[in-house]
Every structure is written in structure tokens, then in C-alpha cells.
Design a protein around this motif. Structure first.
Motif, short mmCIF file in Angstrom:
data_model
loop_
_atom_site.label_atom_id
_atom_site.label_comp_id
_atom_site.label_asym_id
_atom_site.label_seq_id
_atom_site.Cartn_x
_atom_site.Cartn_y
_atom_site.Cartn_z
N MET A 156 -11.26 -2.86 9.07
CA MET A 156 -9.91 -3.40 9.28
C MET A 156 -9.83 -4.75 8.61
O MET A 156 -10.63 -5.64 8.93
CB MET A 156 -9.59 -3.55 10.77
CG MET A 156 -9.55 -2.26 11.53
SD MET A 156 -9.35 -2.51 13.31
CE MET A 156 -7.60 -2.81 13.39
N ALA A 157 -8.89 -4.93 7.68
CA ALA A 157 -8.79 -6.18 6.93
C ALA A 157 -7.35 -6.70 6.94
O ALA A 157 -6.40 -5.94 6.77
CB ALA A 157 -9.24 -5.96 5.50
N LEU A 158 -7.24 -8.01 7.15
CA LEU A 158 -5.97 -8.72 7.08
C LEU A 158 -6.06 -9.67 5.90
O LEU A 158 -6.83 -10.64 5.94
CB LEU A 158 -5.72 -9.53 8.36
CG LEU A 158 -5.89 -8.81 9.69
CD1 LEU A 158 -5.86 -9.81 10.84
CD2 LEU A 158 -4.81 -7.79 9.86
N ASP A 159 -5.32 -9.41 4.82
CA ASP A 159 -5.36 -10.30 3.67
C ASP A 159 -4.58 -11.56 3.97
O ASP A 159 -3.48 -11.51 4.51
CB ASP A 159 -4.78 -9.61 2.43
CG ASP A 159 -5.72 -8.54 1.88
OD1 ASP A 159 -6.88 -8.47 2.34
OD2 ASP A 159 -5.29 -7.78 1.00
N GLY A 160 -5.17 -12.71 3.61
CA GLY A 160 -4.55 -14.00 3.87
C GLY A 160 -3.25 -14.21 3.08
O GLY A 160 -3.03 -13.61 2.04
N LYS A 161 -2.41 -15.06 3.61
CA LYS A 161 -1.12 -15.37 2.99
C LYS A 161 -0.90 -16.87 3.08
O LYS A 161 -1.37 -17.51 4.03
CB LYS A 161 -0.02 -14.62 3.74
CG LYS A 161 1.33 -14.64 3.09
CD LYS A 161 2.28 -13.75 3.90
CE LYS A 161 3.57 -13.54 3.16
NZ LYS A 161 4.45 -12.62 3.87
N ASP A 162 -0.22 -17.45 2.13
CA ASP A 162 0.12 -18.87 2.11
C ASP A 162 -1.13 -19.75 2.19
O ASP A 162 -1.18 -20.73 2.93
CB ASP A 162 1.07 -19.23 3.27
CG ASP A 162 2.38 -18.46 3.19
OD1 ASP A 162 2.83 -18.18 2.06
OD2 ASP A 162 2.94 -18.13 4.24
N GLY A 163 -2.17 -19.39 1.44
CA GLY A 163 -3.38 -20.20 1.39
C GLY A 163 -4.38 -19.93 2.48
O GLY A 163 -5.45 -20.54 2.51
N ASN A 164 -4.09 -19.04 3.43
CA ASN A 164 -5.03 -18.71 4.50
C ASN A 164 -6.07 -17.71 3.99
O ASN A 164 -5.79 -16.90 3.12
CB ASN A 164 -4.29 -18.12 5.70
CG ASN A 164 -3.40 -19.12 6.38
OD1 ASN A 164 -3.80 -20.26 6.58
ND2 ASN A 164 -2.19 -18.72 6.71
N ARG A 165 -7.27 -17.77 4.58
CA ARG A 165 -8.35 -16.88 4.14
C ARG A 165 -8.11 -15.45 4.64
O ARG A 165 -7.35 -15.22 5.58
CB ARG A 165 -9.69 -17.39 4.65
CG ARG A 165 -9.90 -17.24 6.14
CD ARG A 165 -11.32 -17.68 6.53
NE ARG A 165 -11.52 -17.68 7.96
CZ ARG A 165 -11.99 -16.65 8.66
NH1 ARG A 165 -12.31 -15.53 8.04
NH2 ARG A 165 -12.15 -16.73 9.96
N ASP A 166 -8.79 -14.51 4.00
CA ASP A 166 -8.77 -13.12 4.46
C ASP A 166 -9.58 -13.02 5.75
O ASP A 166 -10.54 -13.75 5.95
CB ASP A 166 -9.37 -12.20 3.41
CG ASP A 166 -8.57 -12.17 2.12
OD1 ASP A 166 -7.43 -12.64 2.12
OD2 ASP A 166 -9.11 -11.67 1.11
#
Length: 181
Positions: A156-166
Motif C-alpha cells: 500500500m503506497a501513498l505518493d507524496g504531494k506538495d513536497g511531502n514524502r511518499d
């Protein structure tokens, strides 16, 4: 108040429609994550409803409600459907995702079942994360109809957005079990 009554009635009809199907409560333990779930009709043809929660101390939480339709295809049972997800990454903004996907189940002999599923939510269907990916595969042993034991692999992966890490909430083998009613 009307919205609550309508939502309760809709949920009641959905649960009544799946009441003839099996209800299962399951749990899995991996090296860095835990996963809990409940399913209504997930192993029989027709409508299926599921709910799950996955926790990782280092990368956050994901909770979801799924709605699918199980279609028997010879020895296979295919599921098509979607999930509404609440995401709370350790490094990033909490948000939501609407994922689409499905899975396959294949009984092997009388006691074993091979299974797998995949769900994906692009950036356009998620908030707080770039996109969401979930894959699960394994083998399930049903020695008695009430209890199943499973081993498998979950990602399960959540790709980072707005400079946040994955955030990788789950990436590894697990041992699990379920009680079926």
C-alpha cells in the motif's frame, strides 16, 4: 436528520441484500504493519461490501469502505469495484481517495484458495496525496468453514504531494486469519 435516516436505510438495505452471504472478520500482521477488515459477501457471487483499516507506525494509516460485484468465471471468481479511502500519512496531509480495481479468487483442491487484488486512485481522484496504490496476493487455507488462515504479501503506497514524502503503509509478507459466519 433526514440525511441520517436515508443513509441508515440505505445501509440497512445493503446489509439485508448481503445477509445471505458470508460475513467475515479478518486480521493480518506484517513486519511493519497491521491490517484489520470485515467483509459481507466477499467470497460468494453477487454484491460484496468490505471495510478495512491498515496502520503503520512510521508511515500512517489508511481506512476504507469498498463496494464490489463478484462474478463467477468458471473456477475463478472475479471482483470488480471501488473503494472510498481515508488517508492519514505520517508526513503529509490527511485526505481521501476514490480507488477502482478488482481481484481474482481461485479455489485449489478443497482446502486452499489463491487470491489477489489491485486498487488504484490517480491524483485527480485523491486529496492530500498524489495517488494511491494497493496490491494484495496470497493463499488461504480453510480447514473448517468457520476459520481461515492466510499467508500473503500486501503493498500500500501513498505518493507524496506538495513536497511531502511518499509513505509506504504496507510492503511485505503477512500472516492472517479470519472468522467466517
Amino acid at each position: 436528520m433526514k440525511k441520517i435516516i436515508v443513509a441508515g436505510a440505505a445501509l440497512g438495505m445493503l446489509l439485508t441484500a448481503t445477509s445471505a452471504s458470508a460475513i467475515s472478520v479478518n486480521g493480518e500482521v506484517g513486519e511493519h504493519y497491521t491490517h484489520l477488515g470485515v467483509g459481507f459477501g466477499t467470497t460468494s457471487p453477487g454484491l460484496a461490501l468490505s471495510g478495512d483499516y491498515t496502520h503503520n507506525d512510521d508511515d500512517g494509516d489508511v481506512a476504507g469502505l469498498g463496494l464490489g460485484y463478484n462474478i463467477p468465471l468458471g473456477p475463478f471468481m472475479a471482483t470488480v469495484g471501488g473503494k472510498g479511502l481515508y488517508t492519514n500519512p505520517k508526513d503529509g496531509d490527511e485526505g481521501y481517495a476514490a480507488a477502482v480495481g478488482g481481484g481474482l479468487q481461485l479455489p485449489i483442491a478443497k482446502l486452499f484458495t489463491l487470491y489477489g487484488d489491485y486498487y488504484y486512485s490517480p491524483d485527480s481522484l485523491s486529496s492530500g496525496i498524489g495517488n494511491y496504490k494497493e496490491a494484495n496476493a496470497g493463499v488461504r487455507l480453510t480447514a473448517i468453514p468457520l476459520v481461515t488462515v492466510s499467508v500473503g504479501y500486501r503493498y500500500m503506497a501513498l505518493d507524496g504531494k506538495d513536497g511531502n514524502r511518499d509513505n509506504i503503509v504496507a510492503d511485505g509478507a503477512y500472516v492472517g486469519g479470519a472468522i467466517n459466519f
